[in-house]
Scaffold this motif. Structure first.
Motif, PDB file in Angstrom:
ATOM      1  N   VAL A 158       0.797  -1.162   0.093  1.00 21.57           N
ATOM      2  CA  VAL A 158      -0.176   0.035  -0.007  1.00 21.57           C
ATOM      3  C   VAL A 158       0.818   1.350   0.022  1.00 21.57           C
ATOM      4  O   VAL A 158       1.952   1.295   0.807  1.00 21.57           O
ATOM      5  N   THR A 159       0.378   1.947  -0.936  1.00 18.74           N
ATOM      6  CA  THR A 159       1.326   3.391  -0.860  1.00 18.74           C
ATOM      7  C   THR A 159       0.434   4.567  -0.518  1.00 18.74           C
ATOM      8  O   THR A 159       0.912   5.899  -0.588  1.00 18.74           O
ATOM      9  N   THR A 160      -0.859   4.568  -0.193  1.00 18.88           N
ATOM     10  CA  THR A 160      -1.630   5.366   0.065  1.00 18.88           C
ATOM     11  C   THR A 160      -1.662   5.692   1.755  1.00 18.88           C
ATOM     12  O   THR A 160      -0.875   4.841   2.305  1.00 18.88           O
ATOM     13  N   LYS A 161      -2.180   6.830   2.004  1.00 16.97           N
ATOM     14  CA  LYS A 161      -2.156   7.208   3.298  1.00 16.97           C
ATOM     15  C   LYS A 161      -3.241   6.266   4.327  1.00 16.97           C
ATOM     16  O   LYS A 161      -2.948   6.269   5.551  1.00 16.97           O
ATOM     17  N   GLU A 162      -4.156   5.704   3.723  1.00 16.88           N
ATOM     18  CA  GLU A 162      -5.176   4.823   4.649  1.00 16.88           C
ATOM     19  C   GLU A 162      -5.565   3.374   3.951  1.00 16.88           C
ATOM     20  O   GLU A 162      -5.424   3.301   2.839  1.00 16.88           O
ATOM     21  N   THR A 163      -5.627   2.811   4.763  1.00 16.78           N
ATOM     22  CA  THR A 163      -5.999   1.348   4.643  1.00 16.78           C
ATOM     23  C   THR A 163      -7.332   0.960   5.636  1.00 16.78           C
ATOM     24  O   THR A 163      -7.183   1.184   6.885  1.00 16.78           O
ATOM     25  N   ASN A 164      -8.261   0.446   4.895  1.00 19.53           N
ATOM     26  CA  ASN A 164      -9.375   0.289   5.771  1.00 19.53           C
ATOM     27  C   ASN A 164      -9.472  -1.296   6.240  1.00 19.53           C
ATOM     28  O   ASN A 164      -8.980  -2.220   5.380  1.00 19.53           O
ATOM     29  N   PHE A 165      -9.820  -1.665   7.360  1.00 20.06           N
ATOM     30  CA  PHE A 165     -10.022  -2.893   7.961  1.00 20.06           C
ATOM     31  C   PHE A 165     -11.430  -2.977   8.525  1.00 20.06           C
ATOM     32  O   PHE A 165     -12.160  -1.986   9.076  1.00 20.06           O
ATOM     33  N   THR A 166     -12.068  -4.020   8.355  1.00 25.40           N
ATOM     34  CA  THR A 166     -13.314  -4.426   9.024  1.00 25.40           C
ATOM     35  C   THR A 166     -13.074  -5.450  10.086  1.00 25.40           C
ATOM     36  O   THR A 166     -12.510  -6.312  10.040  1.00 25.40           O
ATOM     37  N   ILE A 167     -13.556  -5.063  11.418  1.00 27.94           N
ATOM     38  CA  ILE A 167     -13.446  -5.920  12.606  1.00 27.94           C
ATOM     39  C   ILE A 167     -14.963  -6.277  12.664  1.00 27.94           C
ATOM     40  O   ILE A 167     -15.816  -5.688  13.034  1.00 27.94           O
ATOM     41  N   THR A 168     -15.169  -7.858  13.020  1.00 27.03           N
ATOM     42  CA  THR A 168     -16.209  -8.230  13.222  1.00 27.03           C
ATOM     43  C   THR A 168     -16.265  -9.036  14.524  1.00 27.03           C
ATOM     44  O   THR A 168     -15.439  -9.796  14.739  1.00 27.03           O
TER      45      THR A 168
END
Length: 186
Positions: A158-168
């Motif tokens: 990843v080279t962007t500033k944000e990475t999304n994660f989903t926590i269940t």
């Protein structure tokens, strides 16, 4: 002999007397008799159960058990209790007022229930109690939520500033924020 049966659901006195001039003996009529009073109580004590917790809880719950008049013979063994931690009962009281505190079972989600059956206590006149007004139920949840999955991110660098994660989680949770996470290189 005179046998008098008191009315149902009555507290007060039965009064018995003979008015003047109703009985004749040797040509003379009787004088008015004295009034004999017998206290009666034919009302069965009522029982109410109240508790203050309205939300789901995982802590001890206190139930207030109230009789409509003082009773005797009421003990912890007389109460029907379900879904509590064994040995957690704390019971006290006398006369008309009793308190029961209980802890929920471990790893349990459901209802604690408390009920007072009919005929487990008596008032001073010997009238047995009615059953409680309700089966008191308190929602409890002592099962700790678990993280079922963490998904998201990317399979590439990843080279962007944000990475999304989903926590269940295994159930709805409150108060969880990004400050509760352990992260590295972020």
């Amino acid at each position: 002999n005179l046998i008098v049966t008191p009315d149902d659901d009555t507290v007060g006195d039965i009064e018995v007397s003979i008015p003047a001039d109703v009985i004749q003996a040797n040509g003379a009529y009787n004088l008015k008799s004295n009034i004999y009073k017998q206290a009666i109580d034919t009302i069965d004590p009522n029982v109410t159960i109240q508790w203050s917790e309205t939300n789901v809880t995982n802590k001890a719950v206190t139930f207030n058990i109230r009789f409509s008049e003082p009773v005797s013979g009421f003990t912890l063994a007389d109460i029907t209790i379900k879904n509590i931690k064994s040995g957690s009962e704390v019971f006290s009281g006398s006369d008309s007022y009793y308190t029961l505190s209980v802890e929920p079972k471990e790893d349990f989600e459901g209802n604690i229930s408390v009920f007072v059956p009919k005929d487990v206590a008596e008032d001073i006149a010997g009238n047995s109690n009615n059953e409680s007004n309700v089966t008191a139920t308190q929602k409890v949840d002592t099962i700790e939520p678990t993280v079922l999955t963490i998904t998201g991110g990317s399979t590439t660098v990843v080279t962007t500033k944000e990475t999304n994660f989903t926590i269940t989680f295994s159930e709805d949770v409150v108060g969880f924020s990004k400050y509760d996470l352990n992260t590295t290189n972020a």
